[in-house]
Design an enzyme around this catalytic site. Structure first.
Site, PDB file in Angstrom:
ATOM      1  N   ASP A 140       0.846  -1.195   0.000  1.00 18.90           N
ATOM      2  CA  ASP A 140       0.000   0.000   0.000  1.00 18.90           C
ATOM      3  C   ASP A 140       0.883   1.247   0.000  1.00 18.90           C
ATOM      4  OD1 ASP A 140      -2.369   1.377  -0.055  1.00 18.90           O
ATOM      5  OD2 ASP A 140      -2.731   1.249   2.100  1.00 18.90           O
ATOM      6  N   TYR A 142       1.087   5.743  -0.564  1.00 17.73           N
ATOM      7  CA  TYR A 142       0.656   6.928   0.189  1.00 17.73           C
ATOM      8  C   TYR A 142       0.699   8.075  -0.817  1.00 17.73           C
ATOM      9  CZ  TYR A 142       0.727   9.466   4.760  1.00 17.73           C
ATOM     10  OH  TYR A 142       0.451  10.207   5.881  1.00 17.73           O
ATOM     11  N   HIS A 147      -3.827  13.809   1.236  1.00 18.41           N
ATOM     12  CA  HIS A 147      -3.985  12.905   2.384  1.00 18.41           C
ATOM     13  C   HIS A 147      -2.735  12.954   3.267  1.00 18.41           C
ATOM     14  CE1 HIS A 147      -5.002   9.357   4.741  1.00 18.41           C
ATOM     15  NE2 HIS A 147      -3.879   8.780   4.370  1.00 18.41           N
ATOM     16  N   ARG A 156       1.942  15.321  13.274  1.00 19.31           N
ATOM     17  CA  ARG A 156       3.175  16.115  13.425  1.00 19.31           C
ATOM     18  C   ARG A 156       2.901  17.523  12.926  1.00 19.31           C
ATOM     19  NH1 ARG A 156       4.375  11.650  10.630  1.00 19.31           N
ATOM     20  NH2 ARG A 156       4.217  12.899   8.747  1.00 19.31           N
ATOM     21  N   GLU A 211     -10.595   3.618   4.426  1.00 19.98           N
ATOM     22  CA  GLU A 211      -9.723   4.406   3.548  1.00 19.98           C
ATOM     23  C   GLU A 211     -10.136   4.128   2.106  1.00 19.98           C
ATOM     24  OE1 GLU A 211      -5.555   3.785   4.519  1.00 19.98           O
ATOM     25  OE2 GLU A 211      -5.675   5.314   6.088  1.00 19.98           O
ATOM     26  N   GLU A 213      -9.506   3.886  -1.554  1.00 17.92           N
ATOM     27  CA  GLU A 213      -8.280   3.688  -2.338  1.00 17.92           C
ATOM     28  C   GLU A 213      -8.582   3.007  -3.667  1.00 17.92           C
ATOM     29  OE1 GLU A 213      -4.927   2.070  -0.356  1.00 17.92           O
ATOM     30  OE2 GLU A 213      -5.457   2.905   1.612  1.00 17.92           O
ATOM     31  N   ASP A 245      -9.012   0.131   2.824  1.00 18.38           N
ATOM     32  CA  ASP A 245      -7.959  -0.241   3.779  1.00 18.38           C
ATOM     33  C   ASP A 245      -8.435   0.149   5.183  1.00 18.38           C
ATOM     34  OD1 ASP A 245      -5.560  -0.845   5.020  1.00 18.38           O
ATOM     35  OD2 ASP A 245      -4.604   1.048   4.435  1.00 18.38           O
ATOM     36  N   ARG A 249      -7.374   3.652  14.066  1.00 13.16           N
ATOM     37  CA  ARG A 249      -6.472   4.794  14.223  1.00 13.16           C
ATOM     38  C   ARG A 249      -5.782   4.838  15.581  1.00 13.16           C
ATOM     39  NH1 ARG A 249      -5.645   5.721   9.059  1.00 13.16           N
ATOM     40  NH2 ARG A 249      -7.512   6.433   7.936  1.00 13.16           N
ATOM     41  N   GLN A 252      -3.109   2.253  15.500  1.00 16.11           N
ATOM     42  CA  GLN A 252      -2.084   2.709  14.550  1.00 16.11           C
ATOM     43  C   GLN A 252      -1.169   3.773  15.160  1.00 16.11           C
ATOM     44  OE1 GLN A 252      -3.874   4.397  11.033  1.00 16.11           O
ATOM     45  NE2 GLN A 252      -1.923   4.912  10.071  1.00 16.11           N
ATOM     46  N   TYR A 256       2.857   2.734  15.281  1.00 21.93           N
ATOM     47  CA  TYR A 256       3.429   2.905  13.933  1.00 21.93           C
ATOM     48  C   TYR A 256       4.878   3.357  13.895  1.00 21.93           C
ATOM     49  CZ  TYR A 256       3.383   8.047  13.404  1.00 21.93           C
ATOM     50  OH  TYR A 256       3.649   9.384  13.503  1.00 21.93           O
ATOM     51  N   LYS A 265      -3.836  -2.068  10.738  1.00 18.53           N
ATOM     52  CA  LYS A 265      -4.231  -2.113   9.329  1.00 18.53           C
ATOM     53  C   LYS A 265      -4.558  -3.519   8.829  1.00 18.53           C
ATOM     54  CE  LYS A 265      -3.165   2.155   7.759  1.00 18.53           C
ATOM     55  NZ  LYS A 265      -4.035   2.968   6.902  1.00 18.53           N
ATOM     56  N   THR A 269      -8.874  -5.910   4.688  1.00 20.74           N
ATOM     57  CA  THR A 269      -8.803  -4.968   3.564  1.00 20.74           C
ATOM     58  C   THR A 269      -9.775  -5.496   2.520  1.00 20.74           C
ATOM     59  OG1 THR A 269      -6.455  -4.603   4.014  1.00 20.74           O
ATOM     60  CG2 THR A 269      -7.281  -3.867   1.875  1.00 20.74           C
ATOM     61  N   THR A 372      -4.914   6.226   0.601  1.00 25.88           N
ATOM     62  CA  THR A 372      -6.143   7.016   0.640  1.00 25.88           C
ATOM     63  C   THR A 372      -6.103   8.137  -0.395  1.00 25.88           C
ATOM     64  OG1 THR A 372      -6.232   6.610   2.996  1.00 25.88           O
ATOM     65  CG2 THR A 372      -7.651   8.365   2.151  1.00 25.88           C
ATOM     66  N   GLU A 386      -9.432  12.334   8.415  1.00 22.23           N
ATOM     67  CA  GLU A 386      -9.338  13.684   7.847  1.00 22.23           C
ATOM     68  C   GLU A 386     -10.669  14.428   7.955  1.00 22.23           C
ATOM     69  OE1 GLU A 386      -7.052  13.812   3.870  1.00 22.23           O
ATOM     70  OE2 GLU A 386      -7.468  11.698   4.194  1.00 22.23           O
TER      71      GLU A 386
HETATM   72 CA    CA Z   1      -3.975   2.873   3.238  1.00 20.67          CA
END
Ligand code: CA
Length: 437
Positions: A140, A142, A147, A156, A211, A213, A245, A249, A252, A256, A265, A269, A372, A386
């Site tokens: 997968d 990004y 996103h 961050r 997600e 995708e 996906d 959260r 995650q 992560y 994750k 899926t 995503t 989001e």
């Molecule tokens: Ca994903």
């Protein structure tokens, strides 16, 4: 070189399968996506969707209508419970089979051919749709900068987009064993959560998300140690499907760092059952996203004139939701977001070329996904993380229920389609999952 257009893209073409000619049909004669179906009590087989029917391709072999050598090889590969054999043949036989099936399904096909072909149609409502391929590996990416920037701001705020983002398509190795076909239930996972407590606890996720995708399947693979050049990358792509996906959260965000997504994750899926081929997508190819003037150009191994000119894909994606209460009250689904893959920062060819650039081998049936797909606007966000800004701005459903993340009984449906002036609209069908315990 532009994507090749031929008679299979003629917008005026109609089929003798009447349901394929409806304006709203996802599977008109210009589409002809491949999938794997099973009639009760029968072996799984590869089929091609036409309107609300499925053509049993291998079933037609004995009728003598697929006699051409190239077409025959592709049709024989369809006598299988997965698309892997057909994928392994590469683009040539797939294209030949597409052109032949198009001719057989055309309204003005010879009467005898129509009669014979009709005997190998089954109704989609009578079959079970399975995963399209036996996926050996799933990766997968990004690829949506919108996103990546939004998620970066949440986790961050001082440094949303990491320095590697504009140089390479960031990805992670996903889990193939938990890929499930559309319609499979999604069980709310438990995991370690470390939010507002001194030590983490182990509990059902309180932040289950979808997600939105686009997945794409590898056709012919590459040998270990032999990278696929960017110019040849699209020759290794079979086609696309919808992919959800599902993500926990809270799990995650604790797990992560530093190695990336893991148990947040890989509990499920969901894939849509129909794979729309690169040939069917040809009219909807577009330029790669134009980078901002300050952005670096892709390094040479990720840059080709053809990919920059035609490597993008003008494909709309949409997420809708119903809660159990909405369904019980007969309230129709609510659209949560609508985005377009033409806004991705990286093309499918760049993702595939990058994946193999160290010599990593991809195999027929391997699955890659975009990550995503979000756009610039609030209406174009591809996940609840989001959309609700990590739960701070809940979404209100027509029943008055609020959603920060998914609730038990929520059903999430992804849709995708391409439309462009001068061409017939084609769709990807649906990718659906119901959340439960
Ligand atoms: Ca994903």
């Amino acid at each position: 070189m532009k994507p090749v257009l031929d008679e299979t893209h003629d917008r005026s073409a109609k089929s003798w399968v009447d349901s394929a000619n409806l304006a709203s049909a996802d599977f008109p004669i210009q589409n002809l996506p491949f999938g794997v179906f099973r009639l009760q009590g029968n072996e799984a087989r590869v089929g091609v969707a036409i309107g609300d029917r499925i053509l049993d391709v291998a079933g037609m072999l004995s009728a003598g209508l697929l006699a051409n050598e190239c077409v025959r090889g592709a049709a024989e590969a369809c006598a299988s419970g997965s698309l892997n054999r057909l994928m392994a043949l590469g683009a040539g036989p797939r294209k030949a089979l597409r052109r032949r099936l198009h001719a057989l399904l055309l309204k003005d096909a010879p009467a005898l051919n129509r009669h014979v072909t009709a005997q190998h149609l089954v109704a989609q409502q009578d079959v079970e749709m399975l995963l399209p391929a036996a996926v050996g590996d799933y990766t997968d990416f990004y690829a949506s900068i919108f996103h990546a920037t939004n998620v970066g701001k949440l986790f961050r705020p001082e440094n949303p987009l990491l320095p590697n983002y504009m140089y390479l398509p960031v990805g992670y190795h996903g889990r193939a064993s938990s890929l499930v076909a559309s319609g499979s239930p999604v069980r709310r996972p438990s995991g370690q959560i470390h939010e507002g407590t001194v030590a983490p606890c182990f509990a059902p996720t309180r932040a289950l998300d979808y997600e939105l995708e686009l997945g794409f399947f590898v056709s012919a693979g590459n040998s270990l140690g032999e990278p696929v050049p960017i110019k040849e990358a699209e020759e290794h792509i079979f086609g696309v499907c919808l992919l959800n996906d599902w993500s926990a959260r809270d799990v995650q965000s604790w797990e992560y760092q530093p190695l990336g997504p893991f148990l947040g994750k890989n509990f499920a899926t969901t894939l849509s059952p129909w794979v729309v081929t690169m040939e069917a997508l040809a009219p909807f190819r577009t330029a790669a996203l134009v980078r901002a003037v300050d952005d670096p150009a892709p390094l040479p191994y990720l840059l080709s004139d053809r990919d920059q000119a035609h490597g993008g894909l003008d494909l709309w994606l949409e997420t809708s939701i119903t809660s159990m209460q909405m369904r019980q009250s007969g309230i129709p689904p609510v659209v949560l977001g609508r985005s377009n893959t033409r806004d991705l920062y990286w093309t499918m060819a760049q993702m595939l070329a990058h994946h193999t650039s160290n010599g990593c081998n991809l195999r027929p049936g391997d699955l890659l996904a975009t990550g995503t797909v979000s756009g610039a606007d609030k209406s174009a966000l591809g996940c609840l993380l989001e959309l609700t800004w990590r739960g701070k701005e809940p979404v209100s459903l027509p029943t008055g229920e609020l959603r920060r993340f998914l609730g038990d009984g929520d059903e999430v449906t992804l849709r995708g389609f391409c439309e462009r002036e001068g061409f017939r609209r084609i769709g990807l069908g649906i990718c659906q999952g119901l959340v439960g315990r």
